[in-house]
Design a protein around this motif. Sequence first.
Motif, mmCIF file in Angstrom:
data_model
loop_
_atom_site.group_PDB
_atom_site.id
_atom_site.type_symbol
_atom_site.label_atom_id
_atom_site.label_comp_id
_atom_site.label_asym_id
_atom_site.label_seq_id
_atom_site.Cartn_x
_atom_site.Cartn_y
_atom_site.Cartn_z
ATOM 1 N N TYR A 51 0.845 -1.134 -0.010
ATOM 2 C CA TYR A 51 0.068 -0.097 -0.023
ATOM 3 C C TYR A 51 0.848 1.133 0.121
ATOM 4 O O TYR A 51 0.584 2.209 -0.953
ATOM 5 C CB TYR A 51 -0.874 0.014 1.049
ATOM 6 C CG TYR A 51 -1.886 1.303 1.437
ATOM 7 C CD1 TYR A 51 -3.104 1.407 0.362
ATOM 8 C CD2 TYR A 51 -1.488 2.330 2.063
ATOM 9 C CE1 TYR A 51 -3.771 2.375 0.671
ATOM 10 C CE2 TYR A 51 -2.150 3.485 1.936
ATOM 11 C CZ TYR A 51 -3.349 3.352 1.238
ATOM 12 O OH TYR A 51 -4.237 4.645 1.459
ATOM 13 N N GLU A 52 1.985 1.319 0.802
ATOM 14 C CA GLU A 52 2.797 2.538 0.820
ATOM 15 C C GLU A 52 3.518 2.521 -0.424
ATOM 16 O O GLU A 52 3.891 3.827 -0.955
ATOM 17 C CB GLU A 52 3.944 2.336 1.960
ATOM 18 C CG GLU A 52 2.940 2.624 3.476
ATOM 19 C CD GLU A 52 2.453 3.965 3.596
ATOM 20 O OE1 GLU A 52 2.832 5.083 3.161
ATOM 21 O OE2 GLU A 52 1.482 4.096 4.155
ATOM 22 N N ALA A 53 4.130 1.509 -1.246
ATOM 23 C CA ALA A 53 4.736 1.535 -2.172
ATOM 24 C C ALA A 53 3.759 2.233 -3.350
ATOM 25 O O ALA A 53 4.063 3.038 -4.118
ATOM 26 C CB ALA A 53 5.208 0.390 -2.747
ATOM 27 N N MET A 54 2.606 1.850 -3.241
ATOM 28 C CA MET A 54 1.593 2.376 -4.440
ATOM 29 C C MET A 54 1.213 3.737 -4.069
ATOM 30 O O MET A 54 1.289 4.667 -5.203
ATOM 31 C CB MET A 54 0.215 1.402 -4.428
ATOM 32 C CG MET A 54 -0.789 2.109 -5.557
ATOM 33 S SD MET A 54 -2.394 1.315 -5.685
ATOM 34 C CE MET A 54 -2.050 -0.542 -5.926
ATOM 35 N N ARG A 55 1.059 4.153 -2.862
ATOM 36 C CA ARG A 55 0.775 5.500 -2.337
ATOM 37 C C ARG A 55 1.968 6.433 -2.887
ATOM 38 O O ARG A 55 1.784 7.458 -3.474
ATOM 39 C CB ARG A 55 0.755 5.653 -0.807
ATOM 40 C CG ARG A 55 0.222 7.064 -0.361
ATOM 41 C CD ARG A 55 0.562 7.281 0.821
ATOM 42 N NE ARG A 55 1.809 7.076 1.269
ATOM 43 C CZ ARG A 55 2.974 7.773 0.922
ATOM 44 N NH1 ARG A 55 2.929 8.733 0.263
ATOM 45 N NH2 ARG A 55 4.230 7.217 1.454
ATOM 46 N N ALA A 56 3.107 5.851 -2.869
ATOM 47 C CA ALA A 56 4.235 6.692 -3.250
ATOM 48 C C ALA A 56 4.307 6.875 -4.901
ATOM 49 O O ALA A 56 4.638 7.959 -5.398
ATOM 50 C CB ALA A 56 5.536 5.899 -2.901
ATOM 51 N N ALA A 57 3.742 5.839 -5.463
ATOM 52 C CA ALA A 57 3.734 5.904 -6.868
ATOM 53 C C ALA A 57 2.603 6.894 -7.283
ATOM 54 O O ALA A 57 2.787 7.741 -8.405
ATOM 55 C CB ALA A 57 3.575 4.481 -7.612
ATOM 56 N N ALA A 58 1.338 6.769 -6.654
ATOM 57 C CA ALA A 58 0.279 7.874 -6.981
ATOM 58 C C ALA A 58 0.887 9.188 -6.518
ATOM 59 O O ALA A 58 0.293 10.185 -7.379
ATOM 60 C CB ALA A 58 -0.731 7.573 -5.969
ATOM 61 N N ASP A 59 1.563 9.650 -5.590
ATOM 62 C CA ASP A 59 2.157 10.840 -5.298
ATOM 63 C C ASP A 59 3.049 11.249 -6.474
ATOM 64 O O ASP A 59 3.049 12.107 -6.989
ATOM 65 C CB ASP A 59 2.850 10.869 -4.059
ATOM 66 C CG ASP A 59 2.001 10.828 -2.841
ATOM 67 O OD1 ASP A 59 0.867 10.878 -3.043
ATOM 68 O OD2 ASP A 59 2.687 10.621 -1.660
ATOM 69 N N ALA A 60 3.796 10.345 -7.027
ATOM 70 C CA ALA A 60 4.710 10.446 -8.365
ATOM 71 C C ALA A 60 3.769 10.836 -9.262
ATOM 72 O O ALA A 60 4.293 11.836 -10.141
ATOM 73 C CB ALA A 60 5.788 9.379 -8.434
ATOM 74 N N SER A 61 2.681 10.163 -9.673
ATOM 75 C CA SER A 61 1.793 10.539 -10.774
ATOM 76 C C SER A 61 1.234 11.996 -10.785
ATOM 77 O O SER A 61 1.029 12.512 -11.550
ATOM 78 C CB SER A 61 0.646 9.501 -10.546
ATOM 79 O OG SER A 61 -0.441 9.590 -11.789
ATOM 80 N N LEU A 62 0.958 12.282 -9.546
ATOM 81 C CA LEU A 62 0.452 13.528 -9.166
ATOM 82 C C LEU A 62 1.481 14.657 -9.739
ATOM 83 O O LEU A 62 1.121 15.599 -10.330
ATOM 84 C CB LEU A 62 0.069 13.786 -7.747
ATOM 85 C CG LEU A 62 -0.700 15.251 -7.394
ATOM 86 C CD1 LEU A 62 -2.017 15.089 -7.993
ATOM 87 C CD2 LEU A 62 -0.854 15.058 -5.977
#
Length: 155
Positions: A51-62
Amino acid sequence: MRIYLPTTLPALAAALAAGRVEGDDGTPLRAYAATAALRGLVGDDDEALEYEAMRAAADASLRLLAADPAAPRRRVVLAADIPDTAIDPVHDADPADPGGPDDPAAVAVRGGVPLKRVASGHVDDDAAADDIAAGRTDDHELLWFATQELPYLVE
């Protein structure tokens, strides 16, 4: 290893057309994963690590959306399974980059990622676009999409 690749809808369309996700000019892709450094912060709960790895990727997508004003305001993350030998830790990235070496989930992927390695896509709901445009992401979870659904997202 499962990695999470941040992208945008236009970049997803280009990857679907090319049959792979690649870095600019052959540079390694920035991705996020359940690294040993992340494990040191989050603990051994595999679900929390992913979940934290995906959250970091979502932040990078932003951040990618901020750099592409024409892209629809929807974060996009691709989950992919690639060999550990294709992944390098991120040590020499720009310290001013929020996804740089201070991000314990950051990894570099050499050689791009063939679409056959993509396991799923995770995308904001269209109704979240105004909040995403304003950087208000806390109330929005990414929706899960099977790989065969990805082409419909970019049509």
